[in-house]
Design a protein around this motif. Structure first.
Motif, mmCIF file in Angstrom:
data_model
loop_
_atom_site.group_PDB
_atom_site.id
_atom_site.type_symbol
_atom_site.label_atom_id
_atom_site.label_comp_id
_atom_site.label_asym_id
_atom_site.label_seq_id
_atom_site.Cartn_x
_atom_site.Cartn_y
_atom_site.Cartn_z
ATOM 1 N N CYS A 233 6.233 1.407 -3.924
ATOM 2 C CA CYS A 233 4.791 1.507 -4.212
ATOM 3 C C CYS A 233 4.537 2.065 -5.609
ATOM 4 N N ASP A 234 5.392 2.982 -6.018
ATOM 5 C CA ASP A 234 5.236 3.582 -7.349
ATOM 6 C C ASP A 234 5.311 2.487 -8.417
ATOM 7 N N GLU A 235 6.314 1.609 -8.288
ATOM 8 C CA GLU A 235 6.467 0.488 -9.225
ATOM 9 C C GLU A 235 5.318 -0.511 -9.075
ATOM 10 N N PHE A 236 5.034 -0.851 -7.828
ATOM 11 C CA PHE A 236 4.037 -1.880 -7.516
ATOM 12 C C PHE A 236 2.664 -1.503 -8.087
ATOM 13 N N THR A 237 2.268 -0.254 -7.904
ATOM 14 C CA THR A 237 0.918 0.141 -8.326
ATOM 15 C C THR A 237 0.818 0.314 -9.850
#
Ligand SMILES: Cc1cc2nc3c(=O)[nH]c(=O)nc-3n(C[C@H](O)[C@H](O)[C@H](O)COP(=O)(O)OP(=O)(O)OC[C@H]3O[C@@H](n4cnc5c(N)ncnc54)[C@H](O)[C@@H]3O)c2cc1C
Length: 459
Positions: A233-237
């Motif tokens: 999620c850190d990368e995705f967001t």
């Protein structure tokens, strides 16, 4: 000031001059008026002025100043620290002031200070409009906005306070001022993040935006997938459009299982949201995916059940400087051992339009922060207070190495518990000094001392 007594006949006269009732201990409605969201706060004001309008607010401020009674101000009554109420003081209760006026042609709404976000949204959504509110619909517009206002729409439209066009304020000397970009600009700066330090806000004028059907809900994973999920999620967001609001939340499912969920709101066309959210929804093996098209009011209410009124609450929060695997493992380990199933840990994601507002434009000070960690200790029985408070403190201490040193003023606890330095951490040294100068100007005797505690120089 806390121990001041008042003349009964003066209080009698004050009460008859109000449009709303003045309640004393034993009166009908006294106990319900002194009950706030956090059941740990059980205080008994000497007087509760249930204000019906601005005139009642002015008279209450004047009476408090002249009698020396400790003032507390209640908006939505959600603040966990319980500063809305005191023992032996005058509670200026704004909760009966519920009007919301929407001008759909100009996309503007004006709300009185007793309005809750669900009430505000109910009125604005009738015209397909909204502004950034909180992540839970039962919180008060007043306190949330004055402290900043983190909410689902902030990626698109900034914090709640970034959408303010003007605020009417009753100051300590009983004057009514309007603060905006063109009137009392210094006060307007301080009201956008500086809390209830400078007076009592009696009207909030907000910019609204078109908000129609959107994609919202949660993807729920087992706790042992938290590290991989949050790393993803850190990368995705980082590359997701600003229209995506998201929140990682560790909770206990209705079946009693500790889980980690990504709660989302895509503020744009549903088909576009489906495309944007596809990788997130396809990641790993979720226990459940309850993301679906819904109205904005449904999104606003989707976390409400997890935050019922009437429980014991003790919270701590910090903006994070980073979030690596070890940090996530620390959270997972503590969540596994949480003494209460009601407790939760949230990692709120900022960014988007929040970071596009100039750093010095408002008193709110954490425009560059990516994550805010919120540890919510929540349990039903006061006999379990020590165990639950210790759990919150231990997790907060363990996460200290990941803290940026900054804190969000709306989640601050009592000063006695947090320490006086924490209020400075909420603003940083320069903004704190600017807020003290404002306090000197608008409330030099610290009449409004029961709030987030910016102290005037002379106090
Ligand atoms: C379940 C829950 C969910 C939350 N979710 C979010 C969230 O998503 N985003 C977020 O940013 N925050 C959130 N908060 C924190 C919330 O913003 C603060 O607790 C805020 O202070 C609540 O405002 P209120 O008016 O409901 O509270 P109150 O307790 O009535 O007021 C809080 C303080 O604000 C001051 N105040 C209130 N009204 C006025 C006024 N009209 N004029 C001057 N001063 C005033 C007073 O000093 C008072 O002590 C949440 C809190 C809870 C309990």
């Amino acid at each position: 000031m806390e121990t001041a007594t008042f003349n009964t006949s003066d209080a009698e006269k004050f009460g008859t001059g109000l449009r709303g009732p003045l309640l004393r201990p034993g009166d009908d409605g006294y106990d319900s008026a002194r009950t706030i969201w956090n059941a740990m706060i059980d205080k008994r004001p000497a007087l509760i002025a249930r204000c019906a309008g601005v005139s009642d607010v002015i008279q209450s401020v004047n009476f408090a100043r002249e009698s020396g009674l400790l003032v507390s101000v209640r908006g939505g009554g959600h603040n966990v620290s319980g500063n809305a109420i005191s023992d032996g003081g005058l509670m200026i209760d704004l909760s009966p002031m519920k009007s919301v006026h929407v001008d759909p042609d100009r996309c503007i709404a004006r709300a009185e200070p007793g309005v809750l976000w669900r009430e505000f949204d109910h009125e604005t959504q009738a015209f397909g409009l909204a502004t950034t509110g909180g992540l839970v619909s039962t919180t008060g517009v007043a306190g949330l906005t004055l402290g900043g206002g983190i909410g689902w729409l902030m990626g698109s439209h900034g914090l709640a306070c970034d959408n303010l066009l003007s605020v009417d304020v009753v100051t300590a000397d009983g004057r009514l001022l309007t603060a905006s970009e063109s009137r009392n600009q210094d006060l307007f700066w301080g009201l956008r993040g500086g809390g209830g330090n400078f007076g009592i806000a009696t009207s909030f004028e907000f910019q609204l935006h078109p908000v129609g059907q959107l994609l919202g809900g949660m993807v729920i994973h087992p706790l042992d997938q938290a590290v991989e999920l949050i790393r993803f999620c850190d990368e995705f967001t980082r590359t997701a459009p600003a229209e995506l609001g998201s929140l990682v939340v560790f909770v206990t499912s209705p079946e009693g299982e500790r889980v980690v969920a990504i709660a989302v709101c895509y503020n744009g066309p549903v088909e576009e949201g489906e495309r944007v959210l596809k990788p997130l929804r396809e990641f790993g093996t979720p226990l459940a995916d309850v993301v679906a098209p819904m109205s904005y009011t449904q999104v606003q209410g989707m976390l409400d059940e997890g935050f019922p009124p009437g429980l014991q609450n003790y919270w701590k929060s910090n903006f994070l400087s980073g979030l690596d695997d070890t940090a996530i493992e620390i959270i997972v380990e503590h969540v596994r051992n949480a003494p209460s199933p009601n407790s939760a840990v949230a990692i709120e994601q900022l960014g988007g339009a929040v970071s596009r507002v100039g750093k010095d434009d408002t008193a709110f000070n954490h425009r560059d922060a990516r994550y805010n960690l919120l540890i919510v200790g929540m349990w039903p029985d006061s006999s379990a207070n020590d165990e639950n408070i210790n759990w919150v403190r231990e997790l907060s201490d363990a996460m200290e190495p990941y803290s940026s040193g900054g804190v969000y003023v709306n989640y601050l606890g009592q000063e006695a518990d947090e320490g006086p330095e924490r209020i400075k951490a909420a603003y940083g040294p320069e903004k704190y000094e600017r807020l003290v100068a404002l306090k000197n100007r608008y409330d030099p005797t610290n009449l409004f001392r029961l709030n987030q505690n910016i102290r005037p120089t002379a106090d």
